[in-house]
Design a protein around this motif. Structure first.
Motif, PDB file in Angstrom:
ATOM      1  N   LEU A  51       0.674  -1.055   0.091  1.00 11.26           N
ATOM      2  CA  LEU A  51      -0.064  -0.103   0.165  1.00 11.26           C
ATOM      3  C   LEU A  51       0.819   1.394   0.212  1.00 11.26           C
ATOM      4  CD1 LEU A  51      -2.564  -1.338   2.626  1.00 11.26           C
ATOM      5  CD2 LEU A  51      -3.058  -0.948   0.252  1.00 11.26           C
ATOM      6  N   LEU A  52       2.049   1.099  -0.702  1.00 13.83           N
ATOM      7  CA  LEU A  52       2.792   2.500  -0.616  1.00 13.83           C
ATOM      8  C   LEU A  52       2.625   3.323  -1.949  1.00 13.83           C
ATOM      9  CD1 LEU A  52       6.078   0.874   0.752  1.00 13.83           C
ATOM     10  CD2 LEU A  52       4.632   2.356   1.893  1.00 13.83           C
ATOM     11  N   ASP A  53       1.634   2.854  -2.482  1.00 15.62           N
ATOM     12  CA  ASP A  53       1.296   3.882  -3.976  1.00 15.62           C
ATOM     13  C   ASP A  53       0.540   5.069  -3.368  1.00 15.62           C
ATOM     14  OD1 ASP A  53      -0.657   2.380  -3.234  1.00 15.62           O
ATOM     15  OD2 ASP A  53      -1.433   1.930  -5.273  1.00 15.62           O
ATOM     16  N   ALA A  56      -5.580   7.118  -0.819  1.00 13.34           N
ATOM     17  CA  ALA A  56      -6.588   7.864  -0.514  1.00 13.34           C
ATOM     18  C   ALA A  56      -5.906   8.784   0.787  1.00 13.34           C
ATOM     19  CB  ALA A  56      -7.907   7.282   0.109  1.00 13.34           C
ATOM     20  N   LEU A  57      -5.071   8.324   1.412  1.00 17.40           N
ATOM     21  CA  LEU A  57      -4.382   9.362   2.439  1.00 17.40           C
ATOM     22  C   LEU A  57      -3.132   9.798   1.859  1.00 17.40           C
ATOM     23  CD1 LEU A  57      -4.023   6.444   5.386  1.00 17.40           C
ATOM     24  CD2 LEU A  57      -5.610   8.539   4.966  1.00 17.40           C
ATOM     25  N   SER A  58      -2.855  11.093   2.460  1.00 10.55           N
ATOM     26  CA  SER A  58      -1.607  11.834   2.063  1.00 10.55           C
ATOM     27  C   SER A  58      -0.388  10.939   2.491  1.00 10.55           C
ATOM     28  CB  SER A  58      -1.505  12.902   2.854  1.00 10.55           C
ATOM     29  OG  SER A  58      -1.207  12.989   4.183  1.00 10.55           O
ATOM     30  N   LEU A  59       0.978  11.269   2.136  1.00 11.89           N
ATOM     31  CA  LEU A  59       1.913  10.759   2.544  1.00 11.89           C
ATOM     32  C   LEU A  59       2.268  10.752   3.906  1.00 11.89           C
ATOM     33  CD1 LEU A  59       4.870   9.289   2.036  1.00 11.89           C
ATOM     34  CD2 LEU A  59       5.879  11.519   1.388  1.00 11.89           C
ATOM     35  N   ARG A  60       2.054  11.995   4.437  1.00 14.85           N
ATOM     36  CA  ARG A  60       2.228  12.070   5.992  1.00 14.85           C
ATOM     37  C   ARG A  60       1.450  11.408   6.690  1.00 14.85           C
ATOM     38  NH1 ARG A  60       4.131  16.113   9.447  1.00 14.85           N
ATOM     39  NH2 ARG A  60       2.954  16.373  11.139  1.00 14.85           N
ATOM     40  N   GLN A  61       0.041  11.237   6.389  1.00 17.75           N
ATOM     41  CA  GLN A  61      -1.002  10.367   6.953  1.00 17.75           C
ATOM     42  C   GLN A  61      -0.596   9.189   6.950  1.00 17.75           C
ATOM     43  OE1 GLN A  61      -4.209  11.867   4.670  1.00 17.75           O
ATOM     44  NE2 GLN A  61      -4.931  13.219   6.194  1.00 17.75           N
ATOM     45  N   ARG A  62      -0.062   8.421   5.911  1.00 15.66           N
ATOM     46  CA  ARG A  62       0.261   6.892   5.610  1.00 15.66           C
ATOM     47  C   ARG A  62       1.351   6.891   6.488  1.00 15.66           C
ATOM     48  NH1 ARG A  62       3.385   5.889   0.264  1.00 15.66           N
ATOM     49  NH2 ARG A  62       4.945   6.255   1.689  1.00 15.66           N
ATOM     50  N   TYR A  77      12.644  -2.858  13.372  1.00 14.20           N
ATOM     51  CA  TYR A  77      12.893  -2.923  11.962  1.00 14.20           C
ATOM     52  C   TYR A  77      12.128  -2.161  10.883  1.00 14.20           C
ATOM     53  CZ  TYR A  77      14.310  -4.939   7.599  1.00 14.20           C
ATOM     54  OH  TYR A  77      14.649  -5.193   6.150  1.00 14.20           O
ATOM     55  N   GLU A  78      10.951  -2.332  10.806  1.00 14.74           N
ATOM     56  CA  GLU A  78      10.048  -1.643   9.988  1.00 14.74           C
ATOM     57  C   GLU A  78       9.995  -0.063  10.177  1.00 14.74           C
ATOM     58  OE1 GLU A  78       8.131  -1.824   6.173  1.00 14.74           O
ATOM     59  OE2 GLU A  78       9.422  -3.102   7.273  1.00 14.74           O
ATOM     60  N   TRP A  79       9.667  -0.011  11.359  1.00 21.65           N
ATOM     61  CA  TRP A  79       9.736   1.705  11.833  1.00 21.65           C
ATOM     62  C   TRP A  79      10.847   2.265  11.441  1.00 21.65           C
ATOM     63  CZ3 TRP A  79      12.666   4.522  15.079  1.00 21.65           C
ATOM     64  CH2 TRP A  79      12.123   5.654  15.402  1.00 21.65           C
ATOM     65  N   GLY A  80      12.154   1.754  11.683  1.00 25.33           N
ATOM     66  CA  GLY A  80      13.244   2.394  11.375  1.00 25.33           C
ATOM     67  C   GLY A  80      13.604   2.521   9.778  1.00 25.33           C
ATOM     68  N   VAL A  81      12.979   1.664   9.107  1.00 23.40           N
ATOM     69  CA  VAL A  81      13.229   1.728   7.702  1.00 23.40           C
ATOM     70  C   VAL A  81      12.305   2.895   7.140  1.00 23.40           C
ATOM     71  CG1 VAL A  81      12.803   0.516   5.375  1.00 23.40           C
ATOM     72  CG2 VAL A  81      14.244  -0.646   7.324  1.00 23.40           C
ATOM     73  N   HIS A  82      11.086   2.779   7.736  1.00 19.59           N
ATOM     74  CA  HIS A  82      10.152   3.860   7.293  1.00 19.59           C
ATOM     75  C   HIS A  82      10.684   5.286   7.603  1.00 19.59           C
ATOM     76  CE1 HIS A  82       6.887   2.325   4.756  1.00 19.59           C
ATOM     77  NE2 HIS A  82       7.262   1.071   5.310  1.00 19.59           N
ATOM     78  N   ARG A  89      10.424  13.299   4.165  1.00 22.75           N
ATOM     79  CA  ARG A  89       9.307  13.448   2.992  1.00 22.75           C
ATOM     80  C   ARG A  89       8.330  13.821   3.474  1.00 22.75           C
ATOM     81  NH1 ARG A  89      11.442   9.373  -1.819  1.00 22.75           N
ATOM     82  NH2 ARG A  89      10.021   8.123  -0.476  1.00 22.75           N
ATOM     83  N   ALA A  90       7.780  13.202   4.729  1.00 26.40           N
ATOM     84  CA  ALA A  90       6.461  13.234   4.933  1.00 26.40           C
ATOM     85  C   ALA A  90       6.002  14.309   5.983  1.00 26.40           C
ATOM     86  CB  ALA A  90       5.892  11.836   5.819  1.00 26.40           C
TER      87      ALA A  90
END
Length: 185
Positions: A51-53, A56-62, A77-82, A89-90
């Motif tokens: 769901l990284l495309d 309906a949500l903005s980049l910031r909201q996502r 792990y995933e938190w740190g990558v994001h 950018r968000a």
């Protein structure tokens, strides 16, 4: 070491194409992606459900949804990558990034809309549902398509968090780390 060794190049053609599509130029594919590549069916299904495309949500909201979900599930792990790839950018500042891990939904660093979003995330993670009062707050700021996306993102990143933690993936060298909890006293 992770419990299942990540696949190494050369990758199967379909996997190589997908890794090239999703990874920034010059960045080694994530350990998570390479580990999922050990099972091409799971790899393909997980990426088909991504769901990284533009949704309906903005980049910031996502990113608030993803960061808060993975933090609440203890998936550094995933938190740190994001955080490494998307926080700037968000438009998430250092206080907001830290608040995804340690803050309450009502933290003053968030707008009222973001507080409603975080309350829904917390309810979904903690209760696996959204309480009526939280739902009312969410519907004040978000429409049905956005709310469905929030629920889907929380669910998807719940699965990603389970994979990362169950596989005991080592943290990526460039990824952010959870902020230290201030000591009491």
């Amino acid at each position: 070491m992770p419990r299942i060794a990540p696949a190494e190049a050369p990758y199967a053609t379909a996997i190589a194409a997908e890794l090239e599509r999703i990874m920034p130029a010059g960045v080694e594919p994530l350990i998570l992606f390479r580990t999922l590549a050990r099972n091409p069916r799971i790899f393909a299904r997980m990426f088909a459900g991504g769901l990284l495309d533009k949704g309906a949500l903005s980049l910031r909201q996502r990113e608030i949804v993803i960061d808060r979900t993975t933090a609440r599930l203890g998936c550094e792990y995933e938190w740190g990558v994001h955080v490494a790839f998307f926080a700037q950018r968000a438009g998430l500042d250092a206080a907001q990034v830290a608040a995804t891990v340690q803050g309450v939904a009502e933290a003053p660093c968030w707008t009222e809309e973001e507080q409603a979003l975080i309350a829904a995330i917390d309810d979904l993670v903690d209760r696996h549902a959204i309480a009526p009062a939280v739902w009312t707050g969410l519907t004040t700021y978000f429409d049905e398509t956005q709310i469905l996306e929030v629920i889907a993102l929380v669910g998807y990143y719940h699965t990603i968090s389970f994979l990362c933690r169950a596989l005991d993936l080592p943290l990526e060298g460039y990824a952010a780390r959870f902020p230290e909890v201030p000591s009491a006293g």
